[in-house]
Write an enzyme that holds these catalytic residues in place. Structure first.
Site, PDB file in Angstrom:
ATOM      1  N   ASN A   9      31.952 -27.850 -52.604  1.00 20.32           N
ATOM      2  CA  ASN A   9      31.910 -27.508 -51.182  1.00 20.32           C
ATOM      3  C   ASN A   9      32.257 -26.027 -51.064  1.00 20.32           C
ATOM      4  OD1 ASN A   9      32.178 -27.181 -48.467  1.00 20.32           O
ATOM      5  ND2 ASN A   9      33.919 -28.585 -48.217  1.00 20.32           N
ATOM      6  N   LYS A  11      32.106 -24.235 -48.514  1.00 14.75           N
ATOM      7  CA  LYS A  11      32.623 -23.879 -47.182  1.00 14.75           C
ATOM      8  C   LYS A  11      31.864 -22.637 -46.679  1.00 14.75           C
ATOM      9  CE  LYS A  11      36.790 -26.305 -48.364  1.00 14.75           C
ATOM     10  NZ  LYS A  11      38.211 -26.523 -48.161  1.00 14.75           N
ATOM     11  N   HIS A  92      34.539 -33.725 -42.876  1.00 15.96           N
ATOM     12  CA  HIS A  92      35.544 -32.910 -43.568  1.00 15.96           C
ATOM     13  C   HIS A  92      36.688 -32.608 -42.599  1.00 15.96           C
ATOM     14  CE1 HIS A  92      37.500 -29.628 -45.647  1.00 15.96           C
ATOM     15  NE2 HIS A  92      36.900 -30.053 -46.739  1.00 15.96           N
ATOM     16  N   GLU A  94      38.346 -30.040 -42.050  1.00 16.84           N
ATOM     17  CA  GLU A  94      38.233 -28.770 -41.318  1.00 16.84           C
ATOM     18  C   GLU A  94      37.360 -28.954 -40.078  1.00 16.84           C
ATOM     19  OE1 GLU A  94      37.033 -26.376 -44.665  1.00 16.84           O
ATOM     20  OE2 GLU A  94      39.050 -26.566 -45.503  1.00 16.84           O
ATOM     21  N   GLU A 164      40.539 -36.677 -49.213  1.00 17.69           N
ATOM     22  CA  GLU A 164      41.043 -35.306 -49.261  1.00 17.69           C
ATOM     23  C   GLU A 164      42.290 -35.196 -48.392  1.00 17.69           C
ATOM     24  OE1 GLU A 164      37.739 -32.375 -50.465  1.00 17.69           O
ATOM     25  OE2 GLU A 164      37.689 -32.556 -48.300  1.00 17.69           O
ATOM     26  N   GLY A 170      43.137 -26.329 -50.202  1.00 18.29           N
ATOM     27  CA  GLY A 170      43.294 -24.882 -50.192  1.00 18.29           C
ATOM     28  C   GLY A 170      44.742 -24.419 -50.282  1.00 18.29           C
ATOM     29  N   SER A 209      42.605 -28.966 -53.933  1.00 23.83           N
ATOM     30  CA  SER A 209      43.154 -28.132 -55.012  1.00 23.83           C
ATOM     31  C   SER A 209      42.860 -28.666 -56.410  1.00 23.83           C
ATOM     32  CB  SER A 209      44.658 -27.919 -54.809  1.00 23.83           C
ATOM     33  OG  SER A 209      44.894 -27.251 -53.582  1.00 23.83           O
TER      34      SER A 209
HETATM   35  P1  13P Z   1      40.116 -26.849 -52.237  1.00 29.16           P
HETATM   36  O1  13P Z   1      39.540 -27.345 -53.540  1.00 29.16           O
HETATM   37  O2  13P Z   1      39.892 -25.383 -52.006  1.00 29.16           O
HETATM   38  O3  13P Z   1      41.528 -27.292 -52.042  1.00 29.16           O
HETATM   39  O4  13P Z   1      39.257 -27.564 -51.077  1.00 29.16           O
HETATM   40  C1  13P Z   1      39.049 -28.921 -51.135  1.00 29.16           C
HETATM   41  C2  13P Z   1      38.042 -29.273 -50.122  1.00 29.16           C
HETATM   42  O5  13P Z   1      38.292 -29.184 -48.925  1.00 29.16           O
HETATM   43  C3  13P Z   1      36.716 -29.711 -50.589  1.00 29.16           C
HETATM   44  O6  13P Z   1      35.975 -30.250 -49.545  1.00 29.16           O
END
Ligand code: 13P
Length: 248
Positions: A9, A11, A92, A94, A164, A170, A209
């Site tokens: 992903n 983003k 997701h 976010e 997640e 992150g 992460s």
């Molecule tokens: P990170 O791997 O940067 O923590 O993000 C995970 C994520 O949100 C994947 O969709």
């Protein structure tokens, strides 16, 4: 055995130049497990072209819950397929937190994706506050249940479910393999209550992460069938290393 799946992903990251460099490195060391790369919408076709000849597929990070029409700024499921995408990340955290996507909206999107023939990666996960209140399983179960009411597990099987935990995204703070496994096992039992066969076959990805250093231990848990990778997927060598950790 369920084949592991690793999805990138990206983003809201990347540029045409960065993506070409990533593709060059990725193509030189192709992944040995099933792989999906999800760039921003505008780069989907570049990725589809750049991944020709590899085993990797391309996915989007979101899509509209509506059919094509007067919805300014939105992208329909059929357009993603038309651009060569076969997967789509939905729900997701976010998008849930920053764009107000409710469980109902996420369920409507999953239903649309499946109707159009896209494979959804449905994301679920609790916030730190919810975990500290001991509500992890309840929150995750509710997120999944609303989707299962519209789309039976047998249909969701076309895609995958990603757990997640929001506090691990992150932050560099990964869930321990035991914490992740506990939630994955609960998700699988919830699926089994509706459809035992689909529960056994469903791929449950962990995201939050994941790095080359922790991927193998996470993926070795009995109910973790791969990962959804954010930050580490932007570095081709790290993504390839994570895919290698998922190769069975
Ligand atoms: P990170 O791997 O940067 O923590 O993000 C995970 C994520 O949100 C994947 O969709």
């Amino acid at each position: 055995m369920r084949p592991n799946l690793v999805a990138a992903n990206w983003k809201m990251n990347g540029s045409r130049a960065d993506n070409q460099r990533w593709l060059q490195e990725f193509r030189a060391a192709p992944a040995h497990c099933e792989t999906v790369v999800c760039p921003p919408f505008v780069y989907l076709q570049d990725l589809v072209q750049g991944l020709v000849g590899t085993a990797a597929s391309v996915g989007a990070q979101n899509m509209s819950d509506r059919v094509a029409g007067a919805w300014t700024g939105e992208v329909a499921a059929e357009m993603l397929i038309d651009s060569g995408a076969s997967w789509v990340i939905l729900g997701h955290s976010e998008r849930r937190a920053a764009y107000g996507e409710s469980n109902e909206i996420v369920a409507a999107k999953v239903e649309r994706a499946l109707a159009a023939g896209l494979k959804p990666i449905l994301c679920v996960g609790e916030t730190l506050e919810q975990r500290e209140q001991g509500r992890t399983q309840q929150v995750v179960a509710e997120q999944l249940q609303v989707v299962l009411q519209r789309c039976p597990a047998a249909q969701l099987l076309a895609g995958a479910i990603a757990y997640e935990p929001v506090w691990a995204i992150g932050t560099g703070r990964t869930a321990t393999p035991q914490q992740a496994q506990a939630v994955h096992a609960a998700i699988r039992s919830q699926l089994a209550a509706q459809d035992p066969g689909a529960a056994v076959a469903m791929r449950l990805l962990y995201g939050g992460s994941v790095k080359p250093a922790n991927a193998r231990e996470l993926f070795s848990q009995p109910d973790i069938d791969g990962g959804l990778i954010g930050g580490a997927s932007l570095v081709a060598a790290d993504f390839v290393a994570i895919c290698a950790a998922a190769a069975r």
